[in-house]
Design a protein around this motif. Structure first.
Motif, mmCIF file in Angstrom:
data_model
loop_
_atom_site.group_PDB
_atom_site.id
_atom_site.type_symbol
_atom_site.label_atom_id
_atom_site.label_comp_id
_atom_site.label_asym_id
_atom_site.label_seq_id
_atom_site.Cartn_x
_atom_site.Cartn_y
_atom_site.Cartn_z
ATOM 1 N N LEU A 150 74.383 22.084 34.715
ATOM 2 C CA LEU A 150 73.060 22.178 35.318
ATOM 3 C C LEU A 150 73.169 22.808 36.692
ATOM 4 N N GLU A 151 72.184 23.591 37.055
ATOM 5 C CA GLU A 151 72.085 24.157 38.399
ATOM 6 C C GLU A 151 70.687 23.863 38.938
ATOM 7 N N VAL A 152 70.639 23.118 40.032
ATOM 8 C CA VAL A 152 69.377 22.756 40.669
ATOM 9 C C VAL A 152 69.257 23.532 41.973
ATOM 10 N N ARG A 153 68.098 24.158 42.184
ATOM 11 C CA ARG A 153 67.861 24.890 43.424
ATOM 12 C C ARG A 153 66.526 24.456 44.020
ATOM 13 N N TYR A 154 66.525 24.326 45.348
ATOM 14 C CA TYR A 154 65.277 24.089 46.066
ATOM 15 C C TYR A 154 65.277 25.071 47.229
ATOM 16 N N GLU A 155 64.477 26.120 47.115
ATOM 17 C CA GLU A 155 64.476 27.185 48.103
ATOM 18 C C GLU A 155 63.043 27.561 48.462
ATOM 19 N N LYS A 156 62.756 27.634 49.756
ATOM 20 C CA LYS A 156 61.428 27.975 50.266
ATOM 21 C C LYS A 156 60.343 27.087 49.667
ATOM 22 N N GLY A 157 60.672 25.797 49.518
ATOM 23 C CA GLY A 157 59.697 24.831 49.041
ATOM 24 C C GLY A 157 59.461 24.823 47.547
ATOM 25 N N ILE A 158 60.239 25.583 46.796
ATOM 26 C CA ILE A 158 60.068 25.662 45.350
ATOM 27 C C ILE A 158 61.369 25.245 44.672
#
Length: 351
Positions: A272-280
């Motif tokens: 799994l790869e989780v990203r949280y970037e620029k509020g998204i």
């Protein structure tokens, strides 16, 4: 619908978010605020139509006409200001970190359990859809036994002014000074990335090693009353309860990243790869037959309730009080161990 009367403790920048979000929940009324600064308290009350204000916790407790408290004071004040409300039987949502050391955090968790009230700590990124979906998938066995992970919290406010001029504004300078209660990047955002990784993995950390770095940022290492001695970057190695190993990093010098979190989690049957970037937030997975050729797919992540909604729901017995003070205390133990490890040159310590 059970009405809830809410008191806001502290009227700084974050308090605005609390006031607006709680006021938007049906049946919730913000009835009072507390701040030792009379002018700021008056302005906050006027801005949010709050009828009552108090200069101290003691006076508010004596008044008592409220059901719950949200504590948005600076980190170092959480311990002393929260305990009286727990003793008075009030529900409490506290900003992170729960305290500035494990002993105080554990005392707060014990007091909350004894009081039998709803107690929650605001770990902001529990509100991220991709985090909650990834945690669900791990618990359902989607990637099998976890063996490796990589987590990072990347900020860049020491290299650009998008959030403000850190060298001129007190709201940033205090975060760089231990004398002003800061634990540096480790205490400020390290708690988020450690929760991010271990919550999704569904396991506690059993060992940790840590290195911290403070960089020269001003002549003599000081700007006005602020001695700039708090850590700016942290790197950690973490072992989970099943033996899985991972790296965790946090920094304020990640040029090009305003406020981004990442997690890569690898199990025996998927990744799994989780990203949280620029509020998204976004989630990608490699599962089943796709692991043979390394094909990754986007995963749909439904919206989740905010911490404000979850706190009120817990008071109304409509949902669990998560994350609670016990979780905040466990994370503080991990932070204390990381700080101790850094003091011993990165020595591996048992949690």
């Amino acid at each position: 619908m059970q009405p809830v009367r809410l008191l806001i403790l502290g009227t700084g920048g974050m308090a605005k978010n609390h006031a607006e979000n709680f006021a938007a929940i049906p049946g919730v009324t913000v009835v009072a605020g507390i701040d030792t600064r009379a002018e700021q308290l008056a302005a906050f009350k006027a801005a949010h139509s709050i009828p009552h204000g108090f200069p101290s916790v003691q006076e508010a407790v004596a008044w008592g006409e409220f059901d719950a408290v949200t504590n948005v004071t600076p980190d170092a004040a959480h311990y002393a200001t929260t305990l009286p409300f727990l003793a008075a039987g009030k529900h409490v949502l506290c900003e992170k970190p729960l305290a500035t050391n494990a002993a105080h955090a554990e005392e707060m968790a014990a007091a909350a359990a004894k009081a039998g009230v709803v107690n929650m700590v605001n770990l902001t990124y529990r509100n991220v859809p991709a985090l909650q979906k990834a945690a669900q998938m791990v618990r359902e066995g989607a990637i099998g036994q976890i063996r490796h992970f990589e987590a990072s919290y990347l900020q860049s406010w020491l290299t650009q002014p998008a959030w403000g001029h850190w060298d001129k504004e007190s709201q940033w300078l205090w975060r760089l000074s231990t004398k002003h209660g800061s634990k540096g990047v480790l205490g400020d955002v390290g708690i988020h990335i450690l929760d991010f990784a271990t919550f999704i993995a569904g396991m506690d950390a059993t060992q940790i090693s840590c290195l911290l770095q403070t960089f020269d940022k001003a002549p003599g290492g000081q700007i006005g009353e602020y001695v700039l001695d708090a850590n700016d970057s942290a790197t950690m190695q973490v072992r989970l309860s099943n033996g899985a190993l991972g790296t965790v990093a946090a920094t304020r010098f990640a040029t090009g990243h305003l406020n981004d979190l990442r997690l890569r989690l690898y199990g025996l049957t998927g990744g799994l790869e989780v990203r949280y970037e620029k509020g998204i937030s976004a989630l990608r997975a490699c599962l089943g037959e796709d692991i043979k050729d390394g094909t990754w797919h986007d995963v749909d992540c439904p919206d989740v309730p905010t911490v404000y909604q979850r706190f009120i729901a817990a008071i109304r017995k409509e949902g669990p009080a998560e994350p609670d003070f016990a979780r905040g205390a466990a994370l503080q133990v991990l932070l204390d161990k990381a700080e101790a490890s850094a003091g011993e040159g990165g020595k591996l310590l048992t949690v």
